[in-house]
Design a protein around this motif. Structure first.
Motif, mmCIF file in Angstrom:
data_model
loop_
_atom_site.group_PDB
_atom_site.id
_atom_site.type_symbol
_atom_site.label_atom_id
_atom_site.label_comp_id
_atom_site.label_asym_id
_atom_site.label_seq_id
_atom_site.Cartn_x
_atom_site.Cartn_y
_atom_site.Cartn_z
ATOM 1 N N ASP A 7 0.808 -1.222 0.000
ATOM 2 C CA ASP A 7 0.000 0.000 0.000
ATOM 3 C C ASP A 7 0.841 1.271 0.000
ATOM 4 O OD1 ASP A 7 -2.385 -1.480 0.000
ATOM 5 O OD2 ASP A 7 -2.241 -1.762 2.167
ATOM 6 N N THR A 8 2.045 1.181 -0.546
ATOM 7 C CA THR A 8 2.926 2.343 -0.640
ATOM 8 C C THR A 8 3.281 2.583 -2.102
ATOM 9 O OG1 THR A 8 5.057 1.187 -0.522
ATOM 10 C CG2 THR A 8 3.948 1.637 1.581
ATOM 11 N N ASP A 9 4.087 3.590 -2.352
ATOM 12 C CA ASP A 9 4.551 3.870 -3.716
ATOM 13 C C ASP A 9 5.776 3.042 -4.097
ATOM 14 O OD1 ASP A 9 2.569 5.747 -4.126
ATOM 15 O OD2 ASP A 9 3.811 7.415 -3.415
ATOM 16 N N VAL A 10 6.242 2.188 -3.185
ATOM 17 C CA VAL A 10 7.428 1.362 -3.424
ATOM 18 C C VAL A 10 6.996 0.022 -4.007
ATOM 19 C CG1 VAL A 10 9.410 0.231 -2.357
ATOM 20 C CG2 VAL A 10 8.647 2.459 -1.513
ATOM 21 N N THR A 11 7.626 -0.380 -5.117
ATOM 22 C CA THR A 11 7.339 -1.689 -5.695
ATOM 23 C C THR A 11 8.500 -2.637 -5.397
ATOM 24 O OG1 THR A 11 8.294 -1.059 -7.825
ATOM 25 C CG2 THR A 11 5.922 -0.754 -7.558
ATOM 26 N N VAL A 12 8.162 -3.901 -5.225
ATOM 27 C CA VAL A 12 9.153 -4.920 -4.910
ATOM 28 C C VAL A 12 8.936 -6.096 -5.846
ATOM 29 C CG1 VAL A 12 10.013 -6.512 -3.150
ATOM 30 C CG2 VAL A 12 9.181 -4.247 -2.480
ATOM 31 N N ASN A 13 9.999 -6.489 -6.529
ATOM 32 C CA ASN A 13 9.954 -7.626 -7.434
ATOM 33 C C ASN A 13 11.226 -8.435 -7.251
ATOM 34 O OD1 ASN A 13 7.482 -6.963 -9.113
ATOM 35 N ND2 ASN A 13 8.657 -5.083 -9.285
ATOM 36 N N LEU A 14 11.211 -9.669 -7.684
ATOM 37 C CA LEU A 14 12.365 -10.554 -7.590
ATOM 38 C C LEU A 14 12.847 -10.860 -8.998
ATOM 39 C CD1 LEU A 14 14.154 -12.459 -5.891
ATOM 40 C CD2 LEU A 14 12.375 -14.182 -6.157
ATOM 41 N N LEU A 15 14.136 -10.651 -9.248
ATOM 42 C CA LEU A 15 14.720 -10.924 -10.565
ATOM 43 C C LEU A 15 15.789 -11.994 -10.432
ATOM 44 C CD1 LEU A 15 15.134 -10.344 -13.570
ATOM 45 C CD2 LEU A 15 16.654 -8.471 -12.915
ATOM 46 N N LEU A 16 15.614 -13.071 -11.163
ATOM 47 C CA LEU A 16 16.547 -14.201 -11.171
ATOM 48 C C LEU A 16 17.088 -14.391 -12.579
ATOM 49 C CD1 LEU A 16 14.074 -16.590 -9.365
ATOM 50 C CD2 LEU A 16 16.010 -15.456 -8.303
ATOM 51 N N PRO A 17 18.339 -14.813 -12.723
ATOM 52 C CA PRO A 17 18.853 -15.039 -14.078
ATOM 53 C C PRO A 17 18.149 -16.192 -14.792
ATOM 54 C CG PRO A 17 20.570 -15.448 -12.435
ATOM 55 C CD PRO A 17 19.351 -14.991 -11.713
#
Length: 79
Positions: A7-17
């Motif tokens: 519920d914030t303006d911060v996005t979180v994602n996971l990046l894997l090779p």
């Protein structure tokens, strides 16, 4: 973290090779038979993508760089 920041303006994602990657860390002879090392450039497009306008609203995603084009196509199809 993604749930905490939902519920914030911060996005979180996971990046894997998406597999063993030529980084100089793993020995080149350590890849199991039938597999190959990915070149480190595989990370480029998915690293740049979150900075684009197209990434607005991308949150809590697991993105595999070796499958980035497929992920992007599927995501664009959901819009």
């Amino acid at each position: 973290m993604a749930a905490d920041l939902r519920d914030t303006d911060v996005t979180v994602n996971l990046l894997l090779p998406g597999g063993p990657t030529v980084t100089g860390m793993p020995p080149l002879d350590s890849v199991p038979e039938g597999r190959k090392f990915l070149e480190h450039e595989v990370m480029g497009p998915p690293i740049v993508s979150p900075a684009s306008d197209d990434a607005a609203g991308v949150h809590d995603e697991r993105i595999v760089a070796a499958e980035f084009e497929r992920w992007l196509h599927a995501r664009n199809g959901r819009r």
